[in-house]
Motif scaffolding. Structure first.
Motif, PDB file in Angstrom:
ATOM      1  N   SER A 116       0.981   4.048  -3.060  1.00 48.58           N
ATOM      2  CA  SER A 116       0.878   5.319  -2.792  1.00 48.58           C
ATOM      3  C   SER A 116       1.810   6.285  -3.027  1.00 48.58           C
ATOM      4  O   SER A 116       1.568   7.570  -3.195  1.00 48.58           O
ATOM      5  CB  SER A 116       0.578   5.641  -1.115  1.00 48.58           C
ATOM      6  N   GLU A 162       1.029  -1.157   0.035  1.00 52.25           N
ATOM      7  CA  GLU A 162      -0.043  -0.152  -0.188  1.00 52.25           C
ATOM      8  C   GLU A 162       0.636   1.278   0.065  1.00 52.25           C
ATOM      9  O   GLU A 162       0.553   2.071  -0.846  1.00 52.25           O
ATOM     10  CB  GLU A 162      -0.928  -0.123   1.130  1.00 52.25           C
ATOM     11  N   THR A 163       1.860   1.333   0.844  1.00 52.34           N
ATOM     12  CA  THR A 163       2.872   2.263   0.882  1.00 52.34           C
ATOM     13  C   THR A 163       3.507   2.506  -0.393  1.00 52.34           C
ATOM     14  O   THR A 163       3.525   3.580  -0.846  1.00 52.34           O
ATOM     15  CB  THR A 163       3.883   2.245   1.850  1.00 52.34           C
ATOM     16  N   SER A 164       3.891   1.360  -1.309  1.00 55.73           N
ATOM     17  CA  SER A 164       4.600   1.626  -2.574  1.00 55.73           C
ATOM     18  C   SER A 164       3.530   2.181  -3.387  1.00 55.73           C
ATOM     19  O   SER A 164       4.047   3.036  -4.041  1.00 55.73           O
ATOM     20  CB  SER A 164       4.848   0.232  -2.722  1.00 55.73           C
TER      21      SER A 164
END
Length: 538
Positions: free
Chosen positions: A162, A158-160
């Motif tokens: 985003s 999810e961080t990647s």
């Protein structure tokens, strides 16, 4: 009663009941090194060096290294691909595909090779070895990589995403680094299997160190040459173990949150779905369908397929009795070894704990030659006895029992044992009434793992079995060596059936429970954890 110290509440004095079996185990595991040293001394330094540094050894080294590298690479590519499709895509019936893809794990490599050779006699040499051994070994990468994918923290992806990375960039920058310990650990295990493989390569007529050692001992009766080839093979094993330690030391994992794997988004295959299903179907047919189908064909149509029920039943009962006996003996040795390593400190505990892992990396052929040498010269009454064969099984598969029991014992609070001792109970009574019931699941897992491996073992059994005694594996070997494919079919079918059912059940259990398990680094602790909770991955 042993004197207690404050530091970590460990005892400083090792009880005699632990010291004796552990010392015996250290001596047994040191025998292969002593065997090589004695044979080199008998041959003389100049002759021994001549046996090592010759053109034939270089050819064997090249053959062995080519086989190790190509099979390991192809198996890794297939294993990562199948694990990704099963765990991270919208592939239909993923649970069924997971079971089918791990089914080749239940088919011994020498049975798979004879199945292919019986229908394609020209499938020999390097190409045939690559095909058969890749199909047999890719589950060793598929299983740990699939487990790592199930336990991965979705917050990383999810961080990647985003940050603007697409799926391909996210895979190589975020996901793949988390898979590397599992991938490389499975790859090292495959490489060690390639060094130890004998039966399949013998059928496929591809010569490596293991097949050459067997020929030198059985055909040429040249024990010195066999010992020197064993020395080179042992050095290769040490090199691979050093590589595994290097990978283990650098491995880092993100800790997954409880229940987080269920939040992972399955990627839609779209128009590629039929292609993916077709690829998995072809792989399953080649890896498991061909061996099972050919065994069925020879069973019903082979001219040599007259089934002698008494012989088949005798081989089955012998296989089961050897498996159970070897598993029990391994547990008997593993219990004091693990208790010493977990509850005590010192160089002896560390040495005793790590030596079995080194011996486990050696082919069964090396262990067999070692025990034959010492039994004939120094303990002839034990030569070709069931006890000596069971000892060889213990030396080969002790780490499977050791790791399972260790993981269970690590979860038992030492305070419970200390409280029981404070009530006047002796050490043995505390172990039987308190510790053993708590570690029973680990003991059972270790027992099952060793039992399954012994049933499929071939080379040590060929060297050490009592005269006139056969197992399912040796009967398959004897008949197929004489091109009696029909006669070998009943034994091969029984061997796959007996070992395949537990593998299937354990694989299905690991698939349903895997999402609840955290991903761990490729360390000794992970090996302990995996062999207790997911025995099918070993």
């Amino acid at each position: 009663m042993c004197r207690q110290v404050a530091h970590k509440k460990r005892t400083t004095a090792i009880p005699l009941g632990l010291l004796l079996p552990v010392t015996l185990l250290v001596l047994l595991t040191g025998l292969p090194l002593l065997y090589i040293a004695l044979r080199a001394h008998e041959a003389g330094l100049e002759h021994a060096l001549g046996l090592v540094f010759r053109s034939r050894v270089y050819d064997l080294l090249l053959n062995t290294l080519k086989l190790v590298m190509v099979v390991t690479l192809l198996s890794s590519l297939i294993g990562v691909t199948t694990a990704w499709l099963v765990e991270r895509t919208d592939l239909p019936r993923r649970k069924l595909w997971n079971a089918l893809l791990t089914l080749p794990f239940a088919v011994p490599a020498f049975i798979s090779s004879y199945s292919w050779i019986s229908i394609f006699p020209g499938l020999e040499g390097f190409g045939g070895a690559i095909l058969v051994l890749t199909l047999c070994n890719y589950p060793l990468v598929h299983l740990p990589v699939a487990a790592a994918l199930r336990g991965m923290d979705p917050a990383l992806e999810e961080t990647s995403r985003s940050l603007g990375f697409n799926r391909t960039q996210t895979f190589f920058k975020v996901i793949f680094p988390q898979l590397r310990p599992s991938l490389f650990g499975g790859a090292v295990l495959i490489a060690l299997h390639m060094l130890a493989e004998f039966g399949a390569l013998s059928f496929l007529n591809y010569e490596t160190f293991t097949t050459a050692i067997f020929d030198q001992y059985y055909v040429a009766f040249d024990g010195a040459s066999a010992a020197m080839l064993t020395l080179v093979l042992l050095l290769l094993c040490l090199g691979l173990l050093a590589l595994e330690l290097l990978i283990r030391g650098k491995a880092k994992y993100a800790i997954s949150r409880k229940g987080s794997p269920g939040m992972l988004e399955n990627i839609a295959l779209g128009r590629s779905k039929p292609l993916a299903i077709a690829g998995l179907l072809v792989l399953t047919v080649l890896a498991a369908g061909v061996p099972l189908g050919i065994i069925g064909y020879w069973l019903f149509t082979g001219t040599s397929s007259v089934v002698h029920v008494h012989d088949v039943f005798t081989a089955l009962t012998t296989t089961l009795s050897f498996g159970l006996g070897g598993a029990v003996l391994a547990i008997v040795f593993a219990l004091p070894l693990v208790f010493l390593a977990v509850r005590y400190q010192g160089k002896l505990a560390t040495l005793a704990e790590r030596l079995p892992y080194f011996i486990h990396s050696l082919p069964g052929l090396v262990i067999g030659l070692t025990l034959v040498f010492f039994a004939i010269r120094y303990a002839y009454p034990f030569y070709q006895t069931t006890l000596l064969l069971l000892i060889s099984y213990t030396m080969l598969y002790l780490p499977l029992a050791q790791s399972s029991i260790r993981a269970a014992l690590m979860q038992v609070s030492q305070q419970l044992e200390e409280m029981a001792r404070s009530l006047g109970k002796g050490s043995f009574s505390v172990f039987v009434r308190i510790t053993l019931p708590l570690i029973a699941p680990g003991v059972g897992a270790g027992l099952a793992l060793v039992f399954l491996q012994i049933m499929k073992e071939l080379t040590a059994t060929l060297l050490l079995r009592p005269t006139g005694v056969d197992t399912l594996a040796t009967k398959v070997w004897e008949h197929t060596a004489n091109a009696e494919f029909g006669a070998s079919a009943p034994y091969a079918a029984l061997l796959i059936l007996v070992s395949g059912l537990p593998v299937y059940l354990l694989t299905m259990r690991s698939f349903t429970q895997g999402s609840k398990q955290p991903a761990l680094p490729l360390t000794a602790e992970k090996a302990d954890y995996e062999k207790v909770n997911h025995p099918a991955r070993v």
